[in-house]
Design an enzyme around this catalytic site. Structure first.
Site, PDB file in Angstrom:
ATOM      1  N   ASP A 174       0.855  -1.191   0.000  1.00 14.49           N
ATOM      2  CA  ASP A 174       0.000   0.000   0.000  1.00 14.49           C
ATOM      3  C   ASP A 174       0.886   1.235   0.000  1.00 14.49           C
ATOM      4  O   ASP A 174       1.618   1.478   0.960  1.00 14.49           O
ATOM      5  CB  ASP A 174      -0.903  -0.016   1.236  1.00 14.49           C
ATOM      6  CG  ASP A 174      -2.032   0.995   1.162  1.00 14.49           C
ATOM      7  OD1 ASP A 174      -1.893   1.997   0.442  1.00 14.49           O
ATOM      8  OD2 ASP A 174      -3.054   0.789   1.832  1.00 14.49           O
ATOM      9  N   ARG A 176      -0.408   4.417  -0.777  1.00 15.88           N
ATOM     10  CA  ARG A 176      -1.282   5.584  -0.833  1.00 15.88           C
ATOM     11  C   ARG A 176      -0.888   6.646   0.194  1.00 15.88           C
ATOM     12  O   ARG A 176      -0.497   6.329   1.299  1.00 15.88           O
ATOM     13  CB  ARG A 176      -2.740   5.154  -0.581  1.00 15.88           C
ATOM     14  CG  ARG A 176      -3.320   4.283  -1.680  1.00 15.88           C
ATOM     15  CD  ARG A 176      -4.690   3.746  -1.314  1.00 15.88           C
ATOM     16  NE  ARG A 176      -4.614   2.772  -0.226  1.00 15.88           N
ATOM     17  CZ  ARG A 176      -5.666   2.103   0.242  1.00 15.88           C
ATOM     18  NH1 ARG A 176      -6.868   2.323  -0.272  1.00 15.88           N
ATOM     19  NH2 ARG A 176      -5.513   1.228   1.212  1.00 15.88           N
TER      20      ARG A 176
END
Length: 247
Positions: A174, A176
């Protein structure tokens, strides 16, 4: 012609805000724009904002209008916000930080529950009376982009789970970032919010980056045989709290 240009600037500049971001960086926030929405039996009118992180020093809003002519914005996507109710002043507001999902949000893909979560969040916010959905355009595939996501999907069809596929391509699970979204949120509201998410780790990460939130509301549903493995992986590897009736 000159008067027409002046009128154009009068219209646009009062709807634009320059926000100091990181050192020598700025965000231009535009809105609100009245946005009536209809999805099946659901109808509501939101106030829509969008924002742009500026890649070069800009001191005035007039300069932004010149900047966009050569910025090739069509080659990338910009994030936006759907606001409902008196978001600035209401004591209680729901928000969702929604990562763009081209396949789920637009095509209705059943490989994930993203489209379901987006539309249900909109309904929850309207029923609550106040809130905002931050639609984050650089979050596709947990930050790896749409093209890379298609490669990850090919691996998933051969038995990889979501996390394993990203790792096999050389990406982190991840990548983000929510810092821009939080900065925009701070511009629109300075009171605490309640986050719509199934992932308490996400809430803690956002709080670490400055999100004024002390609780979250889970949103489960949209389970199909084609996304069951995906949802199970989010619970086992991403820390999502399962709903008892889901599995």
């Amino acid at each position: 012609m000159k008067n027409l240009l002046l009128n154009k600037n009068d219209i646009l500049l009062k709807k634009m805000q320059l926000i100091s971001y990181k050192e020598n960086e700025q965000i231009c926030l535009v809105g609100p724009v009245k946005l009536p929405v209809k999805q099946d039996n659901f109808e509501a009118t939101f106030q829509w904002y969008t924002w742009l992180k500026l890649d070069e020093p800009i001191s005035t809003k007039e300069e932004v209008l010149n900047y966009i002519l050569s910025a090739n914005l069509q080659e990338s996507q910009q994030s936006s916000v759907l606001v409902y109710g008196d978001f600035e002043n209401d004591e209680e507001a729901l928000i969702r930080m929604h990562s763009i999902c081209h396949t789920g949000d637009i095509f209705g893909s059943q490989r994930c529950d993203c489209g379901y979560q987006l539309h249900e969040s909109m309904k929850m916010i309207v029923e609550h009376g106040c809130g905002a959905i931050f639609y984050l355009a650089n979050h596709e595939g947990r930050g790896i982009g749409l093209f890379s996501k298609s490669l990850a999907y090919l691996l998933q069809e051969e038995g990889y789970d979501t996390v394993e596929a990203n790792h096999a391509l050389g990406f982190e699970d991840d990548t983000r970032s929510y810092e821009e979204a939080i900065k925009v949120l701070e511009t629109l509201r300075n009171k605490p919010v309640t986050l719509i998410t199934n992932n308490p780790k996400k809430l803690e990460a956002l709080k670490h980056h400055g999100l004024l939130a002390d609780k979250h509301i889970p949103l489960w549903g949209g389970l199909t045989e084609t996304n069951r493995y995906y949802l199970e992986t989010k619970i086992k590897k991403a820390g999502h709290i399962p709903e008892k009736q889901l599995f």
